[in-house]
Scaffold this motif. Sequence first.
Motif, short mmCIF file in Angstrom:
data_model
loop_
_atom_site.label_atom_id
_atom_site.label_comp_id
_atom_site.label_asym_id
_atom_site.label_seq_id
_atom_site.Cartn_x
_atom_site.Cartn_y
_atom_site.Cartn_z
N ARG A 61 0.84 -1.21 0.00
CA ARG A 61 0.00 0.00 0.00
C ARG A 61 0.87 1.26 0.00
NH1 ARG A 61 -5.14 1.98 2.01
NH2 ARG A 61 -4.90 3.94 3.11
N LYS A 62 1.91 1.24 0.80
CA LYS A 62 2.82 2.38 0.88
C LYS A 62 3.49 2.64 -0.47
CE LYS A 62 6.87 4.05 3.45
NZ LYS A 62 7.88 3.70 4.49
N HIS A 64 2.40 1.71 -3.39
CA HIS A 64 1.32 2.10 -4.32
C HIS A 64 1.06 3.61 -4.24
CE1 HIS A 64 -3.01 0.94 -5.80
NE2 HIS A 64 -2.43 1.80 -6.60
N ILE A 65 0.94 4.11 -3.04
CA ILE A 65 0.66 5.54 -2.84
C ILE A 65 1.85 6.39 -3.26
CG2 ILE A 65 0.20 7.29 -1.09
CD1 ILE A 65 -1.45 5.10 0.40
N THR A 68 2.05 6.55 -7.05
CA THR A 68 0.92 7.29 -7.61
C THR A 68 1.15 8.79 -7.53
OG1 THR A 68 -0.64 5.52 -7.05
CG2 THR A 68 -1.57 7.70 -7.43
N GLU A 69 1.76 9.24 -6.46
CA GLU A 69 1.95 10.67 -6.23
C GLU A 69 3.15 11.25 -6.96
OE1 GLU A 69 1.78 11.10 -1.94
OE2 GLU A 69 -0.42 11.21 -2.00
N LYS A 134 -2.16 13.82 -6.09
CA LYS A 134 -2.15 13.52 -4.66
C LYS A 134 -3.27 12.54 -4.33
CE LYS A 134 -0.81 14.37 -0.36
NZ LYS A 134 0.57 14.05 0.11
N VAL A 135 -2.94 11.50 -3.58
CA VAL A 135 -3.93 10.49 -3.22
C VAL A 135 -4.86 11.03 -2.14
CG1 VAL A 135 -4.28 8.18 -2.25
CG2 VAL A 135 -2.40 8.59 -3.84
N TYR A 137 -8.37 10.06 0.32
CA TYR A 137 -8.88 8.87 1.01
C TYR A 137 -10.37 9.04 1.30
CZ TYR A 137 -3.88 8.37 1.71
OH TYR A 137 -2.52 8.28 1.51
N LEU A 142 -8.79 4.45 -2.11
CA LEU A 142 -7.78 5.40 -2.56
C LEU A 142 -8.26 6.06 -3.84
CD1 LEU A 142 -4.58 3.14 -2.15
CD2 LEU A 142 -5.64 4.66 -0.46
N ILE A 147 -4.32 5.76 -10.09
CA ILE A 147 -4.19 4.89 -8.92
C ILE A 147 -4.35 3.42 -9.29
CG2 ILE A 147 -6.64 5.03 -8.24
CD1 ILE A 147 -3.73 5.12 -5.75
#
Length: 432
Positions: A61-62, A64-65, A68-69, A134-135, A137, A142, A147
């Motif tokens: 998850r970390k 992935h984020i 994405t950013e 920017k992701v 929530y 997400l 993404i």
Amino acid sequence: MKKTILAVCLCIASTAVFAQKPKSQRVGLKKEFVEEITALGSKPQVKAALQTILDLEPETRKDHILLTEIPAPPFAEEVRGKQYGKMLSEIGVDSLWTDAVGNVIALRKGKSGKKKVVIDAHLDTVFPEGTDVKVRYAGDTLKAPGIGDDTRGLAIVLTVLKALNKNKIQTEADVYVIGTVGEEGLGDLRGVKQLYSKDGLKIDSHIAVDGGGVGRIVNGGVGSLRYKVTFKGPGGHSYGAFGLVNPHNALARAIHYFTVEADKFTKTGEKTTYNIGVIGGGTSVNAIPFESWMEVDMRSESPEKLKQINQLLQTAIKRGLAEENAIKRMGEDLTVDVKNVGDRPTGFLAETAPLVQRAAAVADFFGSVPMLGMSSTNANTPLSLGIPCVTIGGGGTGGNAHALDEWWYNDKGHLAIQNALLLLLAEAGFAK
């Protein structure tokens, strides 16, 4: 196996949204491949690697984020590529480099190295420079451009590599772990085309990770042709220069003639589509434009039908040009520039091919119904060259691909990572 560590894996993963939703066909599984995958999945090291994937969910998850950013607009994937290369290096590979077009390539050497297997996800997104990535929530969901398509694929490939290394699993084949450029839009598959060029890697089989659920297996490439068509004239004042040729008129005629014929043509036979995606030109309401242009996308599962609809477009362009020139009252004729800006080849890998059977048996192993289909992905190029390739899904649940409000939810997303790992091991060979 299915009653121990992977009891949770018996649930069917939800399907993430594809950019395309072509028809699907259920796979007829062959017993030998089911037995092969069952035996592979029962090996202690493989069981441990599948468990590692579950343990690494927070880290996935970390990753992935983080990725994405980092913006990766068309033809500007370099910053994300550098970060991806850094992450691959930190995980541990035998060598790492960036090729002439920007693909980030890591080599994990196999025991024999007699075969070369690729696993890739694409670095680029469809979103232009300046897009806010920017992701955000919404509970566990997400939200951010890109993404799902295809940053999720990048995160999956990283976790597969981590699981292999942590459990000291060696493959027989050399494995190339790649972040490719240019999969989207006018990128025209430039990354994967480079991999298969005369200066490429001499690949034996290829697994792409891009969208869809665990059961979704792309074994066919939908071909496409894309053009930028520009009508050009002298331009002038709408009153004082009235009678000059008008590029907008010619463009309008070309669009009309093309869509009328293309509509009839696409109603029968293999699925074939057409779209006038972008038009432009002109400077003022009271000025005859000096140019008028459009961008056209045509796709088909059939090379022959793609060729035929392309001919309809070329005929319409010539007709629009000729008719506008025929009504001019003064000045020079219009000209037209037809520039090919995209050419994605078609290709197909039979249901009976070992890679397709392995992909289907792995999906079945994890409780999903394996379904074959066609799409436009990095698989197009190798498939067109007769090289075994499938595109498998990123799992979870997602939606609004190619939109600013794209979203992804981790609904048993680990299944897609386990699916990718087991397929890679089956194709590259588990070294004893």
